[in-house]
Enzyme design. Sequence first.
Site, PDB file in Angstrom:
ATOM      1  N   SER A 116       0.792  -1.232  -0.045  1.00 10.49           N
ATOM      2  CA  SER A 116       0.017   0.013  -0.002  1.00 10.49           C
ATOM      3  C   SER A 116       0.878   1.077  -0.026  1.00 10.49           C
ATOM      4  O   SER A 116       1.561   1.444  -0.870  1.00 10.49           O
ATOM      5  CB  SER A 116      -1.139  -0.004   1.109  1.00 10.49           C
ATOM      6  N   ASP A 125      -9.954  -4.715  -4.491  1.00 10.94           N
ATOM      7  CA  ASP A 125      -9.050  -3.625  -3.882  1.00 10.94           C
ATOM      8  C   ASP A 125      -9.296  -2.250  -4.510  1.00 10.94           C
ATOM      9  O   ASP A 125      -9.122  -2.204  -5.794  1.00 10.94           O
ATOM     10  CB  ASP A 125      -7.745  -3.863  -3.939  1.00 10.94           C
ATOM     11  N   HIS A 146      -7.579  -5.251  -0.244  1.00 15.47           N
ATOM     12  CA  HIS A 146      -6.667  -4.680   0.303  1.00 15.47           C
ATOM     13  C   HIS A 146      -6.193  -4.947   1.806  1.00 15.47           C
ATOM     14  O   HIS A 146      -7.028  -5.215   2.616  1.00 15.47           O
ATOM     15  CB  HIS A 146      -6.933  -3.151   0.193  1.00 15.47           C
TER      16      HIS A 146
END
Length: 348
Positions: free
Chosen positions: A196, A290, A320
């Site tokens: 991320s 995601d 995610h």
Amino acid sequence: MPLLSLVVSPRTAVESRALRAAMSAPSWARRLIAGRPVMIDGQTLAPDLQMMLRLQAIARPRDEEVPIAMMRSNMVREAAIVGGQQSIGEVRELVVGGRPARHYLPSEPVSSDPGPLLVYFHGGGWIEGDLDTHDAPCRRLAERSGVPVLALTYRLAPEHPFPAAHDDAEAGFRWVVDHAAELGADPQRIGVGGDSAGGNLAAGVALAAARDGVPLAWQVLLYPCTDLERDTQSLRLFGEGFYLTTAFMDRANDYYVPRPEDRRDPRVSIVRAEIPSDLAPAYVVTAGFDPLRDEGETYARMLADAGVTVELQRCTGLIHGFVNIVGVGSSSRAAVDDVADRLRTALG
């Protein structure tokens, strides 16, 4: 004997056991809890993650408006619940570039000193996350791959807005290269990775290393954030109900990059960066459910178009944050194990 995971509170341990039990229940019970299969964009959400999201929504809806200190403590607690107890050969607490770091040494390393090393940056939208939130996946990656992992930290927003995290990541990586011998690492076998926001930082480090002639063998970018001005189909499809929300991303953007004009800076929106052809080979992993999926895949295509060796893997049924979910269920752990196996091949 391999060290176990960090000590957690009794309440967290009970919640973790309860979640593991629920996700290991008979298939009929899991279907009853999870409901009908979720199929979007030609993909089916992994049943164990569907059930986990359902239980989370019932027990404790994610509140995007809580104070930042509470948000950070909640992430530590949630990570402990889903991370479980992951064995590792040895863990060393270090200071790298003036900031806390954690060195994970596998029980059976792929090679003796000097050997490979993965430098890892945690996710959390540049506003949360630390060594503890990503302790379980770092242990899992190191122990499974046989490649030591060095987790680095960086200053968080809003206390330290852009480019603080980027600068800390780059400085930390340079420190590692300069002190490779002390870490038992071969400077020619160092990789960089993150998830991320950490994937964004890892990508930025790789770009800087290529521009400055600093050796870097490999980069692994797990559902990376690549464009703060995102306008994608995956954002519209998955911005609510699949853990990472549009509200959280808006808050993270406002805290980390409060000046809208800075959101086009290639140090944070890396899809705007010039890609050196000699950039380190990349392994880009996205999750099907995601909101960041499409921008991660756009960046992978950019790398390929620039002549960079890149492998793109979409984990179609995952969400995610799956890298943290190695202690409950099976789908996320299997994906993390695949990343570890790829790490062993690339650096081992």
